[in-house]
Every structure is written in structure tokens, then in C-alpha cells.
Design a protein around this motif. Structure first.
Motif, PDB file in Angstrom:
ATOM      1  N   PHE A  13       0.792  -1.225   0.000  1.00 35.51           N
ATOM      2  CA  PHE A  13       0.000   0.000   0.000  1.00 35.51           C
ATOM      3  C   PHE A  13       0.830   1.285   0.000  1.00 35.51           C
ATOM      4  N   GLU A  14       2.116   1.162   0.220  1.00 38.45           N
ATOM      5  CA  GLU A  14       2.934   2.352   0.442  1.00 38.45           C
ATOM      6  C   GLU A  14       2.857   3.348  -0.714  1.00 38.45           C
ATOM      7  N   GLY A  15       3.008   2.877  -1.935  1.00 38.96           N
ATOM      8  CA  GLY A  15       2.952   3.786  -3.078  1.00 38.96           C
ATOM      9  C   GLY A  15       1.571   4.349  -3.305  1.00 38.96           C
ATOM     10  N   VAL A  16       0.549   3.513  -3.173  1.00 42.03           N
ATOM     11  CA  VAL A  16      -0.827   3.926  -3.456  1.00 42.03           C
ATOM     12  C   VAL A  16      -1.310   4.989  -2.480  1.00 42.03           C
ATOM     13  N   LEU A  17      -1.056   4.797  -1.205  1.00 46.52           N
ATOM     14  CA  LEU A  17      -1.564   5.717  -0.191  1.00 46.52           C
ATOM     15  C   LEU A  17      -0.783   7.017  -0.111  1.00 46.52           C
ATOM     16  N   GLY A  18       0.398   7.042  -0.723  1.00 44.02           N
ATOM     17  CA  GLY A  18       1.222   8.251  -0.624  1.00 44.02           C
ATOM     18  C   GLY A  18       1.278   9.066  -1.889  1.00 44.02           C
ATOM     19  N   ALA A  19       0.563   8.653  -2.930  1.00 39.60           N
ATOM     20  CA  ALA A  19       0.676   9.320  -4.228  1.00 39.60           C
ATOM     21  C   ALA A  19      -0.655   9.879  -4.701  1.00 39.60           C
ATOM     22  N   SER A  20      -0.572  10.793  -5.660  1.00 42.34           N
ATOM     23  CA  SER A  20      -1.716  11.322  -6.382  1.00 42.34           C
ATOM     24  C   SER A  20      -2.775  11.908  -5.431  1.00 42.34           C
ATOM     25  N   ILE A  21      -4.043  11.782  -5.807  1.00 45.39           N
ATOM     26  CA  ILE A  21      -5.141  12.381  -5.059  1.00 45.39           C
ATOM     27  C   ILE A  21      -5.218  11.815  -3.643  1.00 45.39           C
ATOM     28  N   VAL A  22      -5.002  10.508  -3.509  1.00 45.14           N
ATOM     29  CA  VAL A  22      -5.082   9.863  -2.186  1.00 45.14           C
ATOM     30  C   VAL A  22      -4.000  10.419  -1.251  1.00 45.14           C
ATOM     31  N   GLY A  23      -2.780  10.513  -1.760  1.00 47.27           N
ATOM     32  CA  GLY A  23      -1.695  11.045  -0.952  1.00 47.27           C
ATOM     33  C   GLY A  23      -1.912  12.491  -0.568  1.00 47.27           C
TER      34      GLY A  23
END
Length: 257
Positions: A13-23
Motif C-alpha cells: 500500500f505504500e505507493g498507493v496511499l502516498g501518491a496522487s489524489i489519495v496522498g
């Protein structure tokens, strides 16, 4: 909004939760995430969270103890009756505990909008052959599937749902109108979009979009949404509340097609 994720593979999840709109939403304080490896709640020195199914059969089944303990550790009250989570009081909503499972309710935009109104979501990402049935019966509030296929675990479905929910939080998107006109939010597929240049390799932007006539533009967008829905997802029209204008447009489109 608080989102807790129970997983055996938190690193996914590290990349997904820290990038783009979510991050960015997390940076703004619109949402907070906790990743919980429920193996630490196994209660045994080997960290075992699965076992063979009673009655035999292929694969391993996730044990109830680690998942119950992990979810209970994330609830503020810790109050339980028969294993079920209770709210602290009538004014405090209990979390929605979501089991990612191919047997669950199929996910759609309406459900995304419903979950986006919650204060606390807990996602359980399973692996192996399945879950002990007591997890379904006494712990979770929702079972959700993102499609009629099977994945190796619940992590990817959780990411999909989290992304679709977080983007609906107020302030998450740069333009608040974006989510309101998305495909499925209106009951239709979204109309085509164009941007500069006005002509590219001989392909031109429809004249109406360059006209500056807002009423005509909105009418064109509605008709193109209906056209796209009629040709790609006609089933959506069955649930659409049709006005006289929409009925007229649909009949015109059917004749054109």
C-alpha cells in the motif's frame, strides 16, 4: 475519515496511499490511514493466521482469532457483545468493517458514495482459500467484490475502493464539480471531453463546444452521455429517471443508431 487496513502485506500500500489524489488528501488531513499486519495478533510464536479447513479440502482458511483481535484493537470502545462491534453511544457511529471477497456485493459508484459518508472504515484483506465463516457472521458489516473474478488477495480490491472513496471527500479534488459529473454518478456514462488544440490531425472539436453557448453545450453533453450509455451500457438506462427531454433524446438516438 479514518481508514484502517488489515493485511499480511502492508508494503503493497505504500505507493498507493502516498501518491496522487489519495496522498494529497492525507497531506491535507482529509483522511488518515493505518496499516495493520494482523499476523501480529496471531497469538502464537510462529505468527500463524491460517489453518486447514474442517471437513478437508484444498487450501488454507484464515483463522478468526487474529482478525477479531486486530479489528477490536482499532475500535475506540473495545466493547463487544457476542463478538460484534458496538458503538460507544448513539452519537458515535461504529466503523464499517469491510471484508474484501469475491462472494460480496458488487462494488459500484453508489456504494462508493455511501462509504464516503462514513467516519471510519476498516478493510480486511484476506488470502488463501477463504475466511472462517464466523468472521462473516459476527464481525464484518459489509462484504464487497470489485468484480466477478478471483485475485490472490484483498489488497488490490481495497486499493480500488479506497481510491474511489477518498476522491469523494470534500476538498480532495481540485474541482468540486468533477466527482458530481463522473460516469455512474449521474446514472449515465460521462460525455466525451475535448481540449486544445481545436484541430488535431484533421480531427476537429465539435463546433458547439467552441460556441460559448452554455445551454447548447449542456444539451449536447446530455445527449452524448445518453448516446454513450445507450451504446455501451444500455442496462443503466433501465434505472434512470427519465424526463420528457431525456425520453425524446433517447428516441432520437435509437433512430440514429
Amino acid at each position: 475519515m479514518k481508514i484502517d487496513i488489515l493485511t499480511l502485506f502492508p508494503e503493497m500500500f505504500e505507493g498507493v496511499l502516498g501518491a496522487s489524489i489519495v496522498g494529497k488528501a492525507a497531506q491535507k488531513g482529509l483522511v488518515s490511514f493505518r496499516l495493520v499486519n494482523f499476523r501480529q495478533y496471531s497469538g502464537n510464536k510462529h505468527g500463524q493466521v491460517d489453518d486447514m479447513p474442517y471437513g478437508g479440502g484444498g487450501g488454507m482458511v484464515l483463522k478468526p482469532e487474529p482478525i477479531f483481535r486486530a479489528v477490536e484493537s482499532l475500535t475506540e470502545s473495545g466493547a463487544k457483545t457476542g463478538g460484534e462491534i458496538e458503538a460507544i453511544s448513539d452519537s458515535k457511529k461504529p466503523p464499517r468493517v469491510v471484508l474484501l471477497c469475491p462472494q460480496g456485493k458488487r462494488y459500484n459508484q453508489k456504494l462508493a458514495e455511501e462509504l464516503a459518508c462514513e467516519d471510519h472504515l476498516i478493510f480486511i484483506c484476506g488470502h488463501y482459500e477463504g475466511y472462517d465463516e464466523r468472521i462473516r457472521e459476527h464481525l464484518v458489516t459489509d462484504e464487497i467484490s470489485i468484480g466477478d473474478y478471483v485475485l490472490t488477495g484483498g489488497e488490490l480490491p481495497a486499493m480500488v475502493i479506497i481510491d474511489s472513496v477518498v476522491r469523494l471527500q470534500e476538498g480532495a479534488l481540485g474541482n468540486a464539480k468533477s466527482a458530481a459529473t463522473d460516469s455512474y454518478s449521474t446514472g449515465l456514462l460521462e460525455h466525451p471531453h475535448y481540449t486544445r488544440p481545436a484541430e488535431f490531425r484533421g480531427w476537429k472539436v465539435p463546433d458547439v463546444l467552441l460556441s460559448g453557448h452554455h445551454e447548447k453545450i449542456e444539451k449536447w453533453r446530455l445527449k452524448e452521455s445518453l448516446r454513450r450509455t445507450l451504446t455501451r451500457r444500455p442496462d443503466l438506462l433501465e434505472e434512470l429517471e427519465e424526463t420528457k427531454e431525456i425520453k425524446k433524446m433517447v428516441e432520437e438516438l435509437k433512430q440514429e443508431l
